[in-house]
Design an enzyme around this catalytic site. Structure first.
Site, PDB file in Angstrom:
ATOM      1  N   GLY A 102       0.813  -1.081   0.082  1.00 57.93           N
ATOM      2  CA  GLY A 102      -0.133  -0.092  -0.027  1.00 57.93           C
ATOM      3  C   GLY A 102       0.901   1.228  -0.005  1.00 57.93           C
ATOM      4  N   SER A 132       5.807  -5.515  -1.015  1.00 60.43           N
ATOM      5  CA  SER A 132       5.939  -4.046  -1.591  1.00 60.43           C
ATOM      6  C   SER A 132       6.340  -3.035  -0.447  1.00 60.43           C
ATOM      7  CB  SER A 132       4.494  -3.732  -2.120  1.00 60.43           C
ATOM      8  OG  SER A 132       4.348  -2.525  -2.896  1.00 60.43           O
ATOM      9  N   ALA A 133       5.096  -2.368   0.204  1.00 63.61           N
ATOM     10  CA  ALA A 133       5.489  -1.393   1.414  1.00 63.61           C
ATOM     11  C   ALA A 133       5.975  -2.305   2.497  1.00 63.61           C
ATOM     12  CB  ALA A 133       4.208  -0.463   1.779  1.00 63.61           C
ATOM     13  N   HIS A 171       8.657  -3.052  -6.718  1.00 63.87           N
ATOM     14  CA  HIS A 171       8.344  -2.752  -7.899  1.00 63.87           C
ATOM     15  C   HIS A 171       9.103  -2.257  -8.935  1.00 63.87           C
ATOM     16  CE1 HIS A 171       3.935  -3.603  -6.445  1.00 63.87           C
ATOM     17  NE2 HIS A 171       4.463  -2.779  -5.589  1.00 63.87           N
ATOM     18  N   GLU A 175       9.224  -7.303 -10.163  1.00 61.41           N
ATOM     19  CA  GLU A 175       7.769  -8.141  -9.854  1.00 61.41           C
ATOM     20  C   GLU A 175       8.155  -9.572  -9.803  1.00 61.41           C
ATOM     21  OE1 GLU A 175       4.769  -6.140 -11.683  1.00 61.41           O
ATOM     22  OE2 GLU A 175       4.509  -4.371 -10.030  1.00 61.41           O
TER      23      GLU A 175
END
Lengths: 234, 234
Positions: free
Chosen positions: A89, A121-122, A158, A193
């Site tokens: 997020g 991700s985050a 990413h 990714e």
């Protein structure tokens, strides 16, 4: 230490966490319930809805999920967790909430002493020394950019190669990381990714099928193959 | 107030500031020397090199450029400036340096009382209420995200439409702005490359050939045509 730091939660054309599911049982060995940290709230989704999404995916591996916001005392929730998963997020929001709830240091402590951790991700970005190589918008002002430091470098999740056909004049990812190195010295791992870093004891290994791109201050960036040991990258 | 807030400094296939050159003499009317603020240092370029680049472009309009770092007292430099131009680069670095040199508020004051201002990219981002809709990496921790507030909304420079063919799972610009609106209420103007906002007295107008995209909290984003008056957007 036992951690999976994944570039993304979802691959194109796949379900949420699909490519990581085969690794969950080995990673969260003998774990019945994983503490989910939904603070990053992708697209502004509610903490409950986000936790439900993680719960659905983890159920396929027979593992329960409980959101950190469901506990009265988040610090205690971290201390008692059998395993932790931090979803993606907005990294600024995630880091702000981790500090506001006083669990940043707590997570660092329990992961360093053996609680298995997974981030996407985050949730991966905060595994680095700082969140300063995030791609996210600064939608909230966190009290610090310092993060968990599970690895001795920074991570860019990413990671996106420059589009040579683009006419867009915004900075490429590589330019942004070069600007980071104008002011900071730690290496940056550009994690494409489908790639993830596996931390086992203190060994850090690149996993997945793709190469990763390594950026060091004042050096030409270079590619590394899956299986490369990154323990000494600092 | 008299300001040009441009999405980008450079259009694809053009020279630095080329598309803005025809507007400089009218904007910096009777101005012999413009104060250049090179703090954003794109790609880590030095303050001197960046100032040289701006100097070369402005020379074509017959206007001298002097970098703020060439003055002993940056506050006095802002106060005495006949005109100001803030170049693009990293917005976090720009904002940090503006605060460190104590000129953020000073620039706000002189522009509000008539000193013509131009910004490109990061220099435009700071024209909004806050820098929180920048696309840049947080390579340095600024003391605040608040910026000049020359317009009563936020700006997203280099606005990029979602690539419908992309298989990349990083957030689109629109998703990022939606996340911003989960925590913030001011509208955001997505300014495409080649567009700029013109501030004349207190009137704000979209200029250039392209439409801009307006994002309001809890509303469906919409397009506006060149010439649209944005004075009341807040």
């Amino acid at each position: 230490m036992k951690a999976i730091l994944a570039s993304t939660s979802t691959l194109h054309g796949e379900e949420y966490l699909e490519y990581l599911l085969p690794h969950l049982n080995n990673h969260y060995n003998d774990v019945e319930e994983v503490l989910f940290i939904p603070y990053a709230r992708p697209g502004g989704i509610s903490l409950d809805d986000y936790t439900g999404k993680a719960r659905e995916a983890f159920a396929q591996a027979g593992i329960n999920i409980k959101g950190i916001h469901e506990f009265e005392n988040p610090i205690e929730a971290v201390q008692k967790a059998q395993g932790i998963f931090t979803g993606g997020g907005n990294t600024f929001l995630l880091v702000s909430e981790l500090y506001r709830n006083k669990v940043m240091n707590e997570i660092k402590q329990v992961v360093r002493t053996g609680t298995p951790y997974m981030g996407t991700s985050a949730g991966t970005n905060i595994g680095g020394l700082s969140m300063q190589t995030t791609n996210d918008m600064p939608i909230v002002y966190p009290p610090s950019f310092q993060t968990l430091g599970l690895v001795p470098f920074n991570i860019n999740p990413h990671y996106l190669d420059p589009d040579i056909n683009s006419t867009h004049k915004g900075e490429t990812r590589e330019t942004r990381i070069k600007e980071f190195h104008g002011l900071n010295s730690q290496p940056v791992v550009g994690l494409r990714e489908g790639s993830w870093l596996e931390l086992d004891d203190n060994k850090v290994t690149l996993k997945g099928d793709l190469e990763a791109r390594i950026f060091k201050k004042d050096k030409v960036p270079f590619e590394i193959k899956p299986g490369t040991d990154l323990t000494e990258l600092n």
